[in-house]
Enzyme design. Sequence first.
Site, PDB file in Angstrom:
ATOM      1  N   GLU A   1       0.827  -1.214   0.000  1.00  7.77           N
ATOM      2  CA  GLU A   1       0.000   0.000   0.000  1.00  7.77           C
ATOM      3  C   GLU A   1       0.860   1.262   0.000  1.00  7.77           C
ATOM      4  O   GLU A   1       0.429   2.300  -0.488  1.00  7.77           O
ATOM      5  CB  GLU A   1      -0.923   0.027   1.226  1.00  7.77           C
ATOM      6  CG  GLU A   1      -2.160  -0.839   1.063  1.00  7.77           C
ATOM      7  CD  GLU A   1      -3.241  -0.566   2.107  1.00  7.77           C
ATOM      8  OE1 GLU A   1      -4.380  -0.990   1.890  1.00  7.77           O
ATOM      9  OE2 GLU A   1      -2.948   0.074   3.147  1.00  7.77           O
TER      10      GLU A   1
ATOM     11  N   HIS B   1       8.819 -26.775  -1.588  1.00  7.14           N
ATOM     12  CA  HIS B   1       8.177 -27.891  -2.276  1.00  7.14           C
ATOM     13  C   HIS B   1       7.038 -27.407  -3.161  1.00  7.14           C
ATOM     14  O   HIS B   1       6.202 -28.197  -3.589  1.00  7.14           O
ATOM     15  CB  HIS B   1       7.684 -28.911  -1.238  1.00  7.14           C
ATOM     16  CG  HIS B   1       8.807 -29.451  -0.399  1.00  7.14           C
ATOM     17  ND1 HIS B   1       9.370 -30.693  -0.585  1.00  7.14           N
ATOM     18  CD2 HIS B   1       9.519 -28.876   0.615  1.00  7.14           C
ATOM     19  CE1 HIS B   1      10.347 -30.883   0.281  1.00  7.14           C
ATOM     20  NE2 HIS B   1      10.464 -29.788   1.022  1.00  7.14           N
TER      21      HIS B   1
ATOM     22  N   LYS C   1     -14.300  -0.181  -3.923  1.00  4.92           N
ATOM     23  CA  LYS C   1     -15.389   0.096  -2.968  1.00  4.92           C
ATOM     24  C   LYS C   1     -16.532   0.819  -3.678  1.00  4.92           C
ATOM     25  O   LYS C   1     -17.700   0.490  -3.477  1.00  4.92           O
ATOM     26  CB  LYS C   1     -14.887   0.964  -1.808  1.00  4.92           C
ATOM     27  CG  LYS C   1     -13.940   0.241  -0.872  1.00  4.92           C
ATOM     28  CD  LYS C   1     -13.578   1.122   0.301  1.00  4.92           C
ATOM     29  CE  LYS C   1     -12.433   0.541   1.087  1.00  4.92           C
ATOM     30  NZ  LYS C   1     -11.887   1.468   2.067  1.00  4.92           N
TER      31      LYS C   1
HETATM   32  O1  PA5 Z   1      -3.878   0.831   5.403  1.00  2.00           O
HETATM   33  C1  PA5 Z   1      -5.040   1.183   5.380  1.00  2.00           C
HETATM   34  O2  PA5 Z   1      -5.350   2.360   5.584  1.00  2.00           O
HETATM   35  C2  PA5 Z   1      -6.175   0.198   5.134  1.00  2.00           C
HETATM   36  O3  PA5 Z   1      -5.735  -1.090   4.955  1.00  2.00           O
HETATM   37  C3  PA5 Z   1      -7.104   0.249   6.307  1.00  2.00           C
HETATM   38  O4  PA5 Z   1      -6.391  -0.092   7.460  1.00  2.00           O
HETATM   39  C4  PA5 Z   1      -8.280  -0.685   6.161  1.00  2.00           C
HETATM   40  O5  PA5 Z   1      -8.950  -0.376   4.970  1.00  2.00           O
HETATM   41  C5  PA5 Z   1      -9.230  -0.565   7.334  1.00  2.00           C
HETATM   42  O6  PA5 Z   1      -9.712   0.749   7.445  1.00  2.00           O
HETATM   43  P1  PA5 Z   1     -10.525   1.234   8.701  1.00  2.00           P
HETATM   44  O7  PA5 Z   1      -9.648   1.167   9.877  1.00  2.00           O
HETATM   45  O8  PA5 Z   1     -10.935   2.646   8.382  1.00  2.00           O
HETATM   46  O9  PA5 Z   1     -11.725   0.317   8.845  1.00  2.00           O
END
Ligand code: PA5
Length: 427
Positions: free
Chosen positions: A279, A300, A415
């Site tokens: 990310e 393996h 989303k």
């Molecule tokens: O790194 C990030 O920001 C995402 O992976 C969030 O942690 C994830 O989408 C969860 O978001 P939230 O804490 O708002 O539910």
Amino acid sequence: MIKFETKYGYLDQDFASWQDRVTKAHNALVQKNGKGNDFLGWLDWPLNYDKAEYQRIKDTAEAIRANAEVLVVLGIGGSYLGARAFSEMVLGLYPADREVELLYLGNSFSANYFLQVQNTLKDKSVYLNVISKSGTTTETAMAFRMMKHWMEETYGIQEAKKRIIATTDAARGTLKALADQEGYETFTIPDDIGGRFSVITAVGLLPLAVAGVDIDALFAGLKEGMADFSSPDLDNNPAYRYAVARRILNESGKVAETLVTYEPQLAMFAEWWKQLFGESEGKEGKGLFPTSVVFSTDLHSLGQFIQQGSKVLFETLLLVKTPTLDAIFPDDGQNLDQMNYLAGKSLDYVNKQASTATLHAHYQDGQVPNLILEIEDLSAKSAGYVIYFFFKAIAMSGYLLDLNPFDQPGVEIYKKNMFKLLGKPGY
Ligand code: PA5
């Protein structure tokens, strides 16, 4: 506490030629004037954490441990992976002295998974920790509503309120409003710490403390990491050396980095690392694709590809110097299985020979670059130390790519499509 070795890295540039770029990126990071500088709360957090909330986390964890058999952690991405990764790293997959088990929901829409987990809760003393910074993440919000109903039916409305803890934004969002309305105990995710950096806040600390991880030791490791990885000088900062080695290999044509571990209890650590790196770096058409394997299991399976497949990746070996447990391989009078040549050797000794043998096979015969990171052990202190190492490394790596390592604009696109399909108002 961490050794970084590049001699098997096939690095065709020396580190010195990167020093100016690293110094510039380092200054942007510590002066907080680079890209994404509103999400740098993690940088000084080992010293500037909220002390009162930290004590409340410890007190709440102790109270939960006195009453609970299971803590269900509801969250996804950064709101889930840290707790799972570091509880498994430190406590192992099947801890002998486990008092409270962590189970995970809100990280999937799978009905099979939800009901399988829910069914295991019957007749156990259950607490819930719902974790969402935004408070609107659909996987978590759906699982939470269903589990809230289950808790209220199981324990009654008043007792359920005592058993549900919310970790969310300090002031905004539907989860905060709901938690206040219901009178749940709440913990805060600071505005300036993004999800994938939030394991060092209540997001990770409460479930880890409930599971039995020594969070004081984890913080000691964080502090030590903060001091040890503070220098802009590439000769004195292994986190920055690792970041530069990754850039050199990416520029030489590698498109993927495979994190290799020989400890099954680090498999979820690798998932946490994949989120942190994927990310942070995978945007603007740039970045290394983070993948992972657990050896010797995956020797393996994927070992074949790494050895002889297309030359797209390099490996980063995460080695553990001292295992938490070890066992001696026994002698057998009959030796029908012809394994007596290993009698008296420890399992960890054999594991380490497998790692050396594989390193040479992949590096020499396979021409696959290998970077080596060695940590001392799987203790809570090492966990804190390695967390800070990877935080600092990915921040540097992102800045060297001239991108914002602290946002994740790409995750919003699916989303919107999903909300449209589901008929969410406004989409
Ligand atoms: O790194 C990030 O920001 C995402 O992976 C969030 O942690 C994830 O989408 C969860 O978001 P939230 O804490 O708002 O539910």
